[in-house]
Enzyme design. Sequence first.
Site, PDB file in Angstrom:
ATOM      1  N   GLU A  79       5.331  -3.703  20.372  1.00 44.46           N
ATOM      2  CA  GLU A  79       6.053  -2.076  20.427  1.00 44.46           C
ATOM      3  C   GLU A  79       5.401  -1.347  21.570  1.00 44.46           C
ATOM      4  O   GLU A  79       4.258  -1.495  21.805  1.00 44.46           O
ATOM      5  CB  GLU A  79       5.591  -1.693  18.803  1.00 44.46           C
ATOM      6  CG  GLU A  79       6.199  -0.152  18.818  1.00 44.46           C
ATOM      7  CD  GLU A  79       5.728   0.546  17.523  1.00 44.46           C
ATOM      8  OE1 GLU A  79       6.724   1.527  17.118  1.00 44.46           O
ATOM      9  OE2 GLU A  79       4.638   0.113  17.073  1.00 44.46           O
TER      10      GLU A  79
ATOM     11  N   CYS B 295       6.703  -2.800  13.696  1.00 41.49           N
ATOM     12  CA  CYS B 295       5.342  -1.861  13.214  1.00 41.49           C
ATOM     13  C   CYS B 295       5.487  -1.538  11.814  1.00 41.49           C
ATOM     14  O   CYS B 295       5.239  -2.276  10.566  1.00 41.49           O
ATOM     15  CB  CYS B 295       4.858  -0.830  14.061  1.00 41.49           C
ATOM     16  SG  CYS B 295       3.367  -0.432  14.017  1.00 41.49           S
TER      17      CYS B 295
ATOM     18  N   LYS C  71      14.535   0.931  14.770  1.00 43.08           N
ATOM     19  CA  LYS C  71      13.371   1.022  14.087  1.00 43.08           C
ATOM     20  C   LYS C  71      13.698   1.779  12.728  1.00 43.08           C
ATOM     21  O   LYS C  71      14.192   2.986  12.737  1.00 43.08           O
ATOM     22  CB  LYS C  71      11.935   1.675  14.404  1.00 43.08           C
ATOM     23  CG  LYS C  71      10.714   1.573  13.435  1.00 43.08           C
ATOM     24  CD  LYS C  71       9.556   1.969  14.307  1.00 43.08           C
ATOM     25  CE  LYS C  71       8.263   2.094  13.366  1.00 43.08           C
ATOM     26  NZ  LYS C  71       7.122   2.605  14.328  1.00 43.08           N
TER      27      LYS C  71
END
Length: 276
Positions: A45, A155, A114
């Site tokens: 990321e 993440c 995301k």
Amino acid sequence: MSSELVVAVAQMTSIDDVDANLMQIEALLEDIFKSHKPRLVGFPENCLYMRVKEGEKIHGFPLDHEAFHKVAALAKKYDTHLHLGSVPLQLEGHLYNSSVLVTPKGEVKSTYQKLHLFDIHLEGQKPIRESDVFRHGQRPSVIEVDGWKIGETICYDIRFAELFSQYARKEVDLIMVPAAFLVKTGEAHWEILLRARAIESQSYLMASAQGGTHQGINGGVRETYGHSLIIDPWGAIIGQVEKRSIGYSVMTLTKERIDGVRRQIPMKYHRRLPVA
């Protein structure tokens, strides 16, 4: 379709300087390809840009940004797929924390935005609100490399099992988890969450992480946990970067291992959706 896939997790210490980060990527690839030939290299990321100074404006990357042209040239040079775990991408006038896949032909594709944005407040630390900058993604994403089905996450997504359950139902072979975990949460949760997601998904996981001390060119310092991992469908760690700095790990993944795990514990025949 290949029964094996050679992959590499690349760990970075990115900063708020795109050129410096591109140099890291180039150096990592040069080092990896001295003795290996992975068909997929995963970067973490914020690999092309990491905001180090809190509150600094994040300028999004359009898909025709020069940085992508440079990465595309590297993908063609090494004849491999490069997975940019996330970049701040401008899409339809909005900013998304987005994964980008660069193919061996130099094609640049925005693949996943995301879903779960990092809005948290740890004790003794200032609140972090990713949603002040980025829009939420809307859907999961499955990409393909050499016949391998690959689910995408970024993440904070690792904390939400329902996303991984969707990938399990799609019977993906591998799930990408690029990350920039904080040290405090990394020490407590990183490995246990990743191994649990691999076990319940019965797929490989590649978790390329940011690791080390990030010194911003415009001021500011950040610390990230590192410990990039490759985990097999049984939950075993088969590759890792133990230090909190730039590094990589290369492993060969096999369909035989996936099939063996799923044959022993045939979860797809047992899965039930609870009634609310």
